[in-house]
Design an enzyme around this catalytic site. Structure first.
Site, PDB file in Angstrom:
ATOM      1  N   ALA A 140      -3.828   7.475  -4.820  1.00  0.00           N
ATOM      2  CA  ALA A 140      -2.455   6.997  -4.996  1.00  0.00           C
ATOM      3  C   ALA A 140      -2.564   5.497  -5.274  1.00  0.00           C
ATOM      4  O   ALA A 140      -2.657   4.684  -4.350  1.00  0.00           O
ATOM      5  CB  ALA A 140      -1.634   7.268  -3.744  1.00  0.00           C
ATOM      6  N   GLY A 191       0.843  -1.207   0.000  1.00  0.00           N
ATOM      7  CA  GLY A 191       0.000   0.000   0.000  1.00  0.00           C
ATOM      8  C   GLY A 191       0.864   1.237   0.000  1.00  0.00           C
ATOM      9  O   GLY A 191       2.043   1.187  -0.369  1.00  0.00           O
ATOM     10  N   ASN A 192       0.287   2.361   0.379  1.00  0.00           N
ATOM     11  CA  ASN A 192       1.069   3.594   0.491  1.00  0.00           C
ATOM     12  C   ASN A 192       0.456   4.493   1.558  1.00  0.00           C
ATOM     13  O   ASN A 192      -0.519   4.128   2.194  1.00  0.00           O
ATOM     14  CB  ASN A 192       1.164   4.303  -0.875  1.00  0.00           C
ATOM     15  CG  ASN A 192      -0.209   4.635  -1.427  1.00  0.00           C
ATOM     16  OD1 ASN A 192      -0.923   5.430  -0.855  1.00  0.00           O
ATOM     17  ND2 ASN A 192      -0.574   3.979  -2.534  1.00  0.00           N
ATOM     18  N   TYR A 193       1.036   5.682   1.728  1.00  0.00           N
ATOM     19  CA  TYR A 193       0.669   6.541   2.861  1.00  0.00           C
ATOM     20  C   TYR A 193      -0.556   7.425   2.622  1.00  0.00           C
ATOM     21  O   TYR A 193      -0.871   8.267   3.455  1.00  0.00           O
ATOM     22  CB  TYR A 193       1.844   7.460   3.205  1.00  0.00           C
ATOM     23  CG  TYR A 193       3.055   6.749   3.746  1.00  0.00           C
ATOM     24  CD1 TYR A 193       2.957   6.027   4.929  1.00  0.00           C
ATOM     25  CD2 TYR A 193       4.280   6.817   3.091  1.00  0.00           C
ATOM     26  CE1 TYR A 193       4.072   5.381   5.450  1.00  0.00           C
ATOM     27  CE2 TYR A 193       5.394   6.174   3.605  1.00  0.00           C
ATOM     28  CZ  TYR A 193       5.282   5.459   4.779  1.00  0.00           C
ATOM     29  OH  TYR A 193       6.368   4.833   5.294  1.00  0.00           O
ATOM     30  N   SER A 194      -1.242   7.291   1.506  1.00  0.00           N
ATOM     31  CA  SER A 194      -2.356   8.220   1.246  1.00  0.00           C
ATOM     32  C   SER A 194      -3.443   8.081   2.314  1.00  0.00           C
ATOM     33  O   SER A 194      -3.888   6.981   2.637  1.00  0.00           O
ATOM     34  CB  SER A 194      -2.954   7.943  -0.137  1.00  0.00           C
ATOM     35  OG  SER A 194      -4.112   8.716  -0.313  1.00  0.00           O
TER      36      SER A 194
END
Ligand code: PMT
Length: 403
Positions: A276, A208-211
């Site tokens: 994102a 995943g990512n930090y969004s």
């Protein structure tokens, strides 16, 4: 524009409170339903009897009515309102609003309000200029509150300068203008994507990512406030839209996001893609938790995810507007403009992780809006709420030019 609108008129304890009666009268004449909320000190300047006679409703001031034990729900009031106006807003009330000091009914109502909030400061010249007031007002702005600037002139202290509460007619006009502008996207269907995508490795792990979704949710909220019919395709986030009119379609992976966008894009006038999206997903998804010892996993093979916005760009029809975001860390403008053309977008909004306060998770962002003709607009660091309005203003003028 104020006919039938529910307005909370918050009055704090300053001499300009005498003007609040005229303001209330103008709101009522314009057809608004007004609930007055007064701080204890405001009642020293103007009586609740005057205000309840003009509004036709008992004034709310205390948390409880002592003799009946009745409790006044600031939460219900906050949900009821289409707008909250605090006039006059004293230095002390502004400081409490900025810092969430919920020690009276006006502040608890403010903290609960889901509606736009208008603040008309009124105080003496030196209080207005004091760095703490300047900072507190700028904090309110960063929360998306609308400041109705005080006028210059002779103050109650006989000093001359900035601090006089704006005249009631101009406060009514500010709200009227707001509601008029706020319907500027009526009849438009807008698709917004937000948040990250999660690409599943096994039942407990993902890529995943930090969004956080904050940027996309702000855009969705503001577009709905301007009257658009908004569908928000959202990856997994911990927030919900503030505007109940926003329709949320929850997805997890890039493939699910592609499918949802494919469903809603054809009937949309405008699509704003802030999500994102993970560019890669595991080639294989395990249906059991991978065990360190037993499965000996030390490599994950990845496959490329679909480029959602590029596929929308391929199918874009005449008149549709497609807006992308570019999150960059280097060679920002070249990368953003390359994406703008490669993905057949009309506009790309660049944010760079090199700018402090911009990008993932923060409540602020700093963007440049880039156009196909090579021009661009650079903006300073602002709240995501203000950035959302800037982007929508640009889209509205582009849409008007295209159609
Ligand atoms: O959610 P927040 O915490 O508020 O953070 C906001 C944000 C930083 C996520 C947002 O402002 C932002 O920059 N979003 C785009 C992030 C991104 O993925 O940028 P990109 O340069 O990799 O992608 C360019 C565009 O293609 C984006 O519109 C993206 O949604 C889209 N894309 C990317 C990859 C992919 N497989 N499919 C896509 O549609």
């Amino acid at each position: 524009m104020l006919k039938g609108k529910h307005i909370i008129l918050g009055i704090s304890g300053g001499i300009a409170a005498y003007k609040s009666a005229a303001l209330l009268r103008l709101f009522v004449k314009a057809g608004a339903e007004v609930q007055v909320v007064m701080t204890p000190n405001a009642k020293q300047f103007i009586t609740p009897v005057t205000m309840s006679a003009l509004s036709g409703k008992p004034v709310v001031s205390e948390f409880f009515t002592a003799n009946t034990g009745e409790w006044h729900s600031h939460v219900d009031l906050g949900l009821w309102a289409d707008a909250m106006v605090i006039a006059p807003a004293t230095a002390s009330t502004i400081a409490k609003m900025a810092n969430g000091v919920a020690d009276n009914m006006l502040i608890t109502t403010y903290l609960s309000a889901k509606s736009p909030v208008f603040v008309a400061p009124a105080m003496d010249l030196d209080m207005m200029r004091h760095p703490s007031t300047v900072r507190n007002i700028s904090m309110l702005r960063s929360y998306g509150n609308h400041i109705i600037e005080p006028a210059e002139g002779e103050l109650a202290s006989h000093l001359v300068g900035k601090g006089r509460m704006e005249e009631p007619e101009n406060i009514v006009k500010a709200l009227d203008d707001f509601f008029r502008a706020s319907k500027s996207l009526a009849g438009k269907k807008i698709l917004v994507t937000a948040g990250p995508t999660y690409e599943k490795i096994d039942p407990v792990r993902f890529i995943g990512n930090y969004s956080s979704g904050k940027m996309g949710y702000a855009i969705a909220d503001h577009a709905a406030a301007r009257g658009a019919e908004v569908t928000l395709v959202s990856g997994p986030v911990a927030i919900v839209p503030e505007n109940p009119a926003v329709k949320v379609v929850s997805v997890e992976s890039a493939r699910e996001m592609l499918e949802a966008c494919g469903k809603y894009f054809p009937s949309s006038d405008i699509a704003i893609m802030t999500a994102a999206v993970a560019d890669y997903a595991p080639a294989e998804t395990y249906d059991h938790k991978i065990k360190r010892e037993k499965d000996g996993l030390d490599q994950i093979s990845l496959v490329k995810n679909p480029d959602i916005i590029a596929s929308l760009g391929e199918h874009k029809r005449d008149g549709q507007i497609l807006i992308g975001f570019a999150l960059e860390t280097d060679d920002e403008f070249n990368n953003a403009v390359d994406k703008l053309h490669r993905k057949n977008l009309d506009i790309i909004v660049l944010n760079s992780l090199r700018n402090p306060g911009a990008g993932f998770r923060t409540d602020t962002n700093q963007v440049s809006i880039c156009f196909r003709d090579g021009s661009r607009k650079d903006y300073p660091l602002k709240s995501k709420s203000e950035v959302a309005d800037d982007i929508l203003d640009v889209i509205e003028s582009k849409y008007a030019a295209n159609n």
